[in-house]
Every structure is written in C-alpha cells, then in structure tokens.
Design an enzyme around this catalytic site. Structure first.
Site, short mmCIF file in Angstrom:
data_model
loop_
_atom_site.label_atom_id
_atom_site.label_comp_id
_atom_site.label_asym_id
_atom_site.label_seq_id
_atom_site.Cartn_x
_atom_site.Cartn_y
_atom_site.Cartn_z
N GLU A 61 0.81 -1.22 0.00
CA GLU A 61 0.00 0.00 0.00
C GLU A 61 0.84 1.27 0.00
O GLU A 61 0.44 2.29 -0.58
CB GLU A 61 -0.95 0.01 1.21
CG GLU A 61 -2.03 -1.08 1.19
CD GLU A 61 -1.53 -2.42 1.69
OE1 GLU A 61 -0.38 -2.50 2.15
OE2 GLU A 61 -2.30 -3.40 1.62
N PHE A 86 -6.01 -0.27 6.17
CA PHE A 86 -4.70 -0.46 5.55
C PHE A 86 -4.16 0.85 4.98
O PHE A 86 -2.96 1.03 4.81
CB PHE A 86 -4.77 -1.54 4.46
CG PHE A 86 -5.27 -2.86 4.97
CD1 PHE A 86 -4.95 -3.29 6.26
CD2 PHE A 86 -6.07 -3.68 4.19
CE1 PHE A 86 -5.43 -4.50 6.75
CE2 PHE A 86 -6.55 -4.89 4.67
CZ PHE A 86 -6.23 -5.30 5.95
N HIS A 111 -14.64 -0.86 3.70
CA HIS A 111 -14.71 -1.74 4.88
C HIS A 111 -14.53 -0.95 6.18
O HIS A 111 -13.75 -1.30 7.05
CB HIS A 111 -13.70 -2.87 4.78
CG HIS A 111 -14.10 -3.89 3.73
ND1 HIS A 111 -14.25 -3.55 2.42
CD2 HIS A 111 -14.39 -5.20 3.83
CE1 HIS A 111 -14.63 -4.62 1.74
NE2 HIS A 111 -14.74 -5.63 2.56
N GLN A 123 -9.36 -5.82 10.31
CA GLN A 123 -9.83 -5.37 8.99
C GLN A 123 -10.79 -4.18 9.09
O GLN A 123 -11.32 -3.74 8.07
CB GLN A 123 -10.55 -6.51 8.26
CG GLN A 123 -9.88 -7.86 8.40
CD GLN A 123 -8.54 -7.94 7.70
OE1 GLN A 123 -8.44 -7.74 6.50
NE2 GLN A 123 -7.48 -8.20 8.47
#
Lengths: 316, 296
Positions: A61, A86, A111, A123
């Site tokens: 990322e 992330f 998310h 997550q």
C-alpha cells in the site's frame, strides 16, 4: 426495488464501483489503483472495462499511495483504493506524498466500521477519520446511501486537492429522496425535531432515522442531520441545530475520539457550545461477530441509538 | 554518447561554483546536510545541464522530463542547480531554511518551480517517480522520469515495494540513480544496516543495472544515454560517490552528514574549491554556458 416499492439497499462500495465505471467513460484522466482487494473494494468492474487505466499494485500500500501521487502530479485523477485500516497504516505516505505534495489523489477506504463483521478488528477502519482529519488540505466524505455515493464520486472527479472517501461493506437503506443532489461541505437535515439533534454519518444515518421514529412514539422529538462531508464540516447547520435543540448526539461507526463526534465538538465549542454526547465505538477494539450482532452490541442499531438518546434527553 | 571537450570543461568548472553556492546557502541557514549534497552534485548538474529536456522559463511545460529527489535532505544541491539553470534567481539561495522562504529544509513542490514532489520522509520519492512514468506511458511516452535515492534511504521497505513494481510495467522511461556515498547519519551504511550487494538485488528485481563513478561526467552522461536506449526495462544506476566530495575535510566523514559549516569552515572550503577550479582552463566560446537539455 424491494417488493413494497422502496428502493433496495445498496452497499456504498457497490455504488462507488458502479459510479467509477460510468465516470471512467467520460473522464479519460481517471485512473484506479488497488492493492489486491479489487473484488472487495469493487474496483474490479473498472479494471475489466479499462484495463490500461487500472493498476493492481499488489499487497504494497505504501508504494501504491506514492504511485498514485506521481500519477496525479503528472495530470491524472487517481482513485487509490484499499480497506480504510490499511490506508491509515500508511499514514506518512498520505501525509507526505499525497497531501504535502499537493496532489489530487482520491483515497477510497472501504470496509469501514465494525459493520464489516466476522473478520474482526484487524480489517475494520475505526480510526481513519481521526487521522485524515488532522491533515491540512485533506477532505473527508462518507456517503449514507447509493444516491449520495454516486453524487460524491461524481463530485470528486473535479475536486481540487486530496480527498478521502469512506465506503461500507454493508448494504445501506436509501435515506435520500429521488433526485438528490450531492453538495460538498453541506450537511443534510433528514428529519426535523426540537428535543435533540442526532448527527450521523455513513452507515449510521439509516439507523438514526429509524431511531427518530422510535423516539417519536415516546414523545421525544429528534432532528436528524446527515453529515456526509466530515471535513470541511457544515458548521452553520450544526450551530443552528445546537441553538434550536440544545442537545447534540453524534452517531458513528468509528472511534468516538477524533471522528465525527470530535469534529462536531470542535466546531460547536467556538460557535454554539451545547451539550454533546459522542456515541460510537467507545475507545475499545472491535471484534468478530455478525454485523447485526455488533450493531446491537455497540448500540448502533435503531433501538440502541434510541436508548442512548432517551438517556441523554432525560439527563442521564 | 561522449561529451565534447568544451562541454566537459564547462561542467567541471561549474561544479565548483555549484558546490560553493550550495555550501554558502547551508552555512547561511546554519543547519543542513552538506555531505550528501556534495556527493549528489555532479549527477544533478549532468541531469539538468545535459540530459533532461527542460524549459526553465516554462516550468510546467507538460512534456518536460521529471526529476524527483527522493533523498530530500540533499535539496540545497537541487536548489543550487535549479537556480543556475534559470528556474529562479541565485539571490534566493541564501534564504534557505529561513521563515517564509520557498526554499524549505526539505523539498515542497507547491512553493518552488522545478521541485516536482515534496519529499524528505525517506523512501517515498521512488514511488512518486513510478507514478509519473506510468502517466507518461498512458499519454504516449512524451517525457522521461529520473529519481535519485540515497543508500541509507534504501533501508526503507517502500524502496523495495517500488523496486518490485516498476519492472512489472516495463517502465523504460524511468531511470533511478543511487547516490551511493556509503555514509548515513549514525555511521557507515555497511555497519548500520548493510544494503549490499545492491546492484545484484536490482538485477534480481529485473532492472537494467549500470554501475558508474558518480563524479565522472563522461560516465554519468554515458549511463543516462544508455538508459534512454534501453527498451522494455527501467534502468537503475549505482553511482559510486564520495560523501562531502570536493572539500577535503568533509570527504568520507560521518560528521558532515548533518552539520552546517561555520564561517571559518566555509571560508576554508571555498578557498579550496576556488583553487581547484583555477587549475582548469576555461572552455573556448564553443562551450555551453547554460542548460543544453535535449531540444528544449
């Protein structure tokens, strides 16, 4: 359409993915980057339609954010996508390569919130608003339904400066009327009331509206405001609500520190200080469970929000 | 490609002017990173005066070649080369690091023409350069992109994410230069966290890899020409350099990574550089006096 004529609920990640394909047709400068999550973030449709303008950067990322910055500095309009958690893990790349380099990168953090359910805390985007809000030039948008998502994505193609779009995995009930027009930086009053104002964003707007209906049965009159643009926030609309209803309840699927609640408190402290109750994830980690069980547990469903509002109005 | 005699002479003589202006600015600021500016200077001069297509009077010309200084702490060297190229007045150089100056301690792209990205948090400029090269490919490959990274900087994980990604897209319009001066703030790179064998690593990552003397103008210009001629792969140039190059008491010294020279030290450095410059006969009228980058 559902059987009763109300529009079907749509996840904002799906509305985002569809809007991206539509806009890709009209805007050749739009490019999309993903980090091996194109099925989950819903950029796959764009990837199939415009493979030469889609870059799967792998599970890397930091590099993805920097490459997006470079594409923007050379004239492209990148949508750079991963799970919100992330993205915030690479905060320095957002700070330096995207904001301080004066780019037009649109980061899409999907998310968000405990509503992703079973995958659990690792997550869940739960601190992203707090972090993004601290960055100069960064704008933050969290749409509440399909119409608002489509309008926000369309707006973002032309927006100047970096922006963060927060999307959901869960389906969102329609809260806006047909013909809704997205206005950057403007809150939307969805229901009027005089005893308190519930200020919600994203996936909590639908439950907040239902909570207002439950409260009405108990004789509590709740105003409901949808804040889709968290930065810059609509101070005028919030100050008016504070003046007229005296109590503000913020509701978000995010930590209560630094998110919508923090933004509302900061805005009102200087303009119209009233009592504010911040409701959301109360400075704890999220956990695994069904989305429904988690919303019940954290009192983010309609019944939970109504209960918190009743306590607040009763002075508890 | 071989540089002709007058061009070579002009570059070699200007190298002293650049080093003097650079050190004077750092001394005026009272802080900065002289060692890494002096190791990078000859490569930067070759980029801006020989290799890149630039229009200093039209800094946002869409087809200009891009340069990203990923090792942002060496930016006084870049400011100096930009000023000598005509991007802005040399009078700005002594404002380095002063309140209100566009010459920030590390590069800020929105404040100054010629600065293509804001860097200074190490490891990030490499990725930005890849994005620029990708954009160029989408638009018909009208410009090339150059990135300079440091050897200490290469301890950052993002460098290796970037190294992995550029060959995937066959970015033969991208050239990354390692200023391999072998010293970082806390000591020698080998001792702090060894990055060798660097050239082998980049070859394994599918780059076209060249190793040169980063202070030899013929070798520098030759490597850029070879990078331009290489198709299908990005080029990585390992430039062997000397930290503090050109000032005897700074060369190879860890202490000069991040400390500005005081008044006496600056005077000694300037005297040494001027004396060395005087040993080179000026070029005839045929020599280049300004940027010669491509057909700009």
């Amino acid at each position: 359409m559902a059987g009763d004529g109300t529009p079907a609920a749509v996840a904002s990640r799906d509305a985002f993915g569809d809007a991206l394909v539509r806009l890709g047709e009209i805007h050749p400068e739009v490019v999309v980057l993903d980090a091996d999550l194109s099925e989950s973030t819903r950029t796959r449709k764009f990837a199939k339609k415009f493979p030469e303008r889609f870059f799967d950067m792998g599970i890397a990322e930091a590099n993805m954010l920097g490459v997006a910055a470079g594409l923007s500095l050379a004239g492209k309009t990148p949508f750079c996508c991963s799970f919100a958690c992330f993205i915030t893990g690479r905060f320095d790349q957002v700070r330096m390569s995207i904001c301080y380099s004066a780019t037009n990168v649109r980061i899409v953090g999907s998310h968000c919130g405990v509503a992703i359910g079973e995958d659990g805390y690792s997550q869940m985007g739960l601190e992203d608003i707090a972090l993004m809000r601290a960055l100069p030039t960064m704008s933050i948008i969290q749409p509440a339904d399909e119409l608002e998502t489509a309008g926000a994505v369309e707006y973002l193609v032309e927006h100047k400066g970096p922006a963060f779009l927060r999307t959901t995995r869960q389906k969102l009930d329609r809260v806006n009327k047909d013909g809704y027009v997205f206005q950057f930086g403007k809150g939307v009053m969805l229901a009027d009331g005089k005893d308190l104002t519930i200020v919600a964003t994203g996936g909590t707007v639908g439950p907040a509206l239902k909570a207002a209906a439950l409260l009405a049965k108990d004789g509590v009159s709740a105003r409901v405001i949808n804040i889709h643009t968290i930065k810059p926030i609509d101070v005028d609309l919030l100050a008016k609500a504070a003046r007229e209803t005296k109590r503000i309840l913020t509701v978000e699927d995010h930590q209560i520190t630094g998110g919508l609640g923090g933004a509302v408190c900061e805005a009102l402290a200087d303009r119209e200080p009233v009592r504010v109750r911040r409701h959301g994830i109360p400075d704890v980690f999220g956990e695994s469970g069904t989305p429904e069980a988690l919303y019940q547990h954290f009192k983010l469903d309609a019944a939970g929000i109504a209960a918190v509002a009743r306590d607040f109005v009763a002075g508890r | 490609m071989t540089l002709d005699g007058p061009t070579l002479t002009t570059l070699r003589r200007r190298a002293f002017d650049l080093r003097i202006d650079n050190l004077t600015a750092i001394a005026a600021a009272g802080s900065g990173h002289p060692g890494g500016t002096l190791s990078a200077m000859d490569i930067l001069q070759t980029l801006f005066f020989v290799e890149m297509r630039q229009r200093p009077a039209e800094p946002h010309w869409p087809e200009r070649d891009r340069f990203v200084l990923s090792k942002g702490h060496a930016v006084p060297a870049l400011y100096t080369v930009l000023a000598h190229s005509g991007y802005f007045s040399r009078d700005l150089l002594p404002t380095l690091r002063h309140l209100g100056s566009p010459l920030q301690g590390h590069p800020a792209d929105f404040l100054l023409p010629g600065i293509e990205a804001s860097t200074g948090s190490l490891g990030q400029g490499f990725s930005i350069g890849i994005g620029m090269a990708l954009a160029s490919k989408l638009d018909g490959d009208k410009f090339r992109t150059y990135v300079m990274i440091g050897d200490g900087e290469s301890q950052e994980g993002q460098i290796w994410e970037a190294a992995m990604s550029a060959p995937k897209y066959n970015l033969d319009n991208l050239c990354v230069i390692l200023d391999h001066n072998k010293i970082q703030l806390d000591g020698s790179v080998v001792e702090i966290m060894n990055i060798e064998p660097f050239a082998d690593k980049m070859r394994a990552f599918n780059w076209n890899v060249l190793t040169i003397d980063g202070h030899d103008y013929q070798q520098i210009a030759g490597a850029f020409a070879e990078a331009r001629a290489t198709k299908g792969k990005p080029t990585f140039i390992v430039a062997q350099t000397i930290k503090g190059k050109g000032v005897s008491f700074m060369e190879g010294k860890v202490a000069w990574h991040g400390v500005a020279p005081n008044k006496d030290q600056l005077a000694a450095a300037v005297a040494e550089l001027r004396a060395a410059q005087a040993l080179i006969e000026p070029a005839d009228q045929g020599g280049h006096s300004g940027p010669v980058g491509g057909n700009a």
